[in-house]
Design an enzyme around this catalytic site. Structure first.
Site, PDB file in Angstrom:
ATOM      1  N   THR A 251      34.493  32.166  40.955  1.00  0.00           N
ATOM      2  CA  THR A 251      34.334  33.192  39.927  1.00  0.00           C
ATOM      3  C   THR A 251      35.626  33.297  39.125  1.00  0.00           C
ATOM      4  O   THR A 251      36.712  33.058  39.657  1.00  0.00           O
ATOM      5  CB  THR A 251      33.992  34.571  40.522  1.00  0.00           C
ATOM      6  OG1 THR A 251      33.854  35.524  39.458  1.00  0.00           O
ATOM      7  CG2 THR A 251      35.071  35.062  41.476  1.00  0.00           C
TER       8      THR A 251
ATOM      9  N   ASP B  18      25.750  35.582  40.327  1.00  0.00           N
ATOM     10  CA  ASP B  18      25.518  36.093  38.980  1.00  0.00           C
ATOM     11  C   ASP B  18      24.774  37.409  39.117  1.00  0.00           C
ATOM     12  O   ASP B  18      23.923  37.562  40.000  1.00  0.00           O
ATOM     13  CB  ASP B  18      24.717  35.106  38.131  1.00  0.00           C
ATOM     14  CG  ASP B  18      24.859  35.401  36.639  1.00  0.00           C
ATOM     15  OD1 ASP B  18      25.805  36.107  36.256  1.00  0.00           O
ATOM     16  OD2 ASP B  18      24.025  34.913  35.857  1.00  0.00           O
TER      17      ASP B  18
ATOM     18  N   GLU C 236      38.182  38.608  38.796  1.00  0.00           N
ATOM     19  CA  GLU C 236      38.955  39.058  39.957  1.00  0.00           C
ATOM     20  C   GLU C 236      38.316  40.271  40.620  1.00  0.00           C
ATOM     21  O   GLU C 236      38.393  40.440  41.842  1.00  0.00           O
ATOM     22  CB  GLU C 236      40.385  39.390  39.538  1.00  0.00           C
ATOM     23  CG  GLU C 236      41.290  39.760  40.701  1.00  0.00           C
ATOM     24  CD  GLU C 236      42.728  40.004  40.291  1.00  0.00           C
ATOM     25  OE1 GLU C 236      43.543  40.351  41.178  1.00  0.00           O
ATOM     26  OE2 GLU C 236      43.043  39.861  39.093  1.00  0.00           O
TER      27      GLU C 236
END
Length: 199
Positions: free
Chosen positions: A19, A77, A22
């Site tokens: 990803t 997602d 963060e």
């Protein structure tokens, strides 16, 4: 004894989360800690396709990245689905957040009585042996105004069921009690630990 030790997970196994966000990494890491598992962060953007469902998007992204790095990995997602808007923005949530923002969504719901919505996360785990999807959903509603300074994305306008606070008014630990992302990841962890018992 940690949940990891109770379940008998191989200590050599590593979980790699892909990803560029963060905040997502922090949320997932917080859940992983309670299982005694450490998540490694691969900070790169997902390879996304235009599709009408999260499952297709995340599956494509995970497989594409796996073909490059050849290590077991997780890609997630998430989408915000607003019932009065026929599920919009759904799989286009990130794009809509950038283009319309929080205020834009609130304007679309101006004078709309039904403010029900849900967040959904789909995670894809890929290894040399398997490709598996894990889903988490949290129902709730869209607030009348932006509230809170924590969280990210649409957190300041989403209130989960049985709460009066938005996600952005909660700590990470509090949010994870309801979070779609936490639910999806816990579903994955329960599967992962079952499949990786020590012999």
């Amino acid at each position: 004894m940690s949940k990891r030790e109770e379940k008998g997970v191989n200590s050599n196994d590593k979980l790699l989360l892909v990803t560029s966000n963060e905040n997502k990494f922090r949320e997932i890491s917080e859940v992983a800690k309670s299982y005694g598992i450490k998540i490694e962060w691969l900070n790169i953007p997902k390879f996304e396709i235009q599709a009408d469902n999260l499952e297709e998007i995340v599956r494509y992204s995970a497989i594409t990245i796996y073909q490059v790095i050849r290590k077991p990995l997780i890609v997630e997602d998430s989408g915000l689905f607003i019932n009065a808007l026929n599920g919009f923005p759904g799989p286009y949530t990130n794009y809509v957040r950038r283009k319309l923002g929080l205020e834009g969504i609130l304007k679309l719901l101006n004078n709309v009585e039904d403010r029900s919505a849900y967040f959904k996360t789909v995670m894809c785990y890929v290894s040399d042996k398997e490709i598996n999807l894990f889903t988490g959903v949290v129902n709730g509603r869209i607030s009348e105004r932006i509230r809170g300074e924590k969280g990210f994305g649409f957190d300041p306008i989403f209130i989960p069921e049985n709460e009066e606070r938005t996600f952005a008014e909660m700590s990470t630990e509090e949010k994870n009690k309801y979070s779609h992302r936490a639910k999806a990841f816990m579903s994955f962890l329960n599967y992962y630990m079952r499949e990786n018992r020590k012999t």
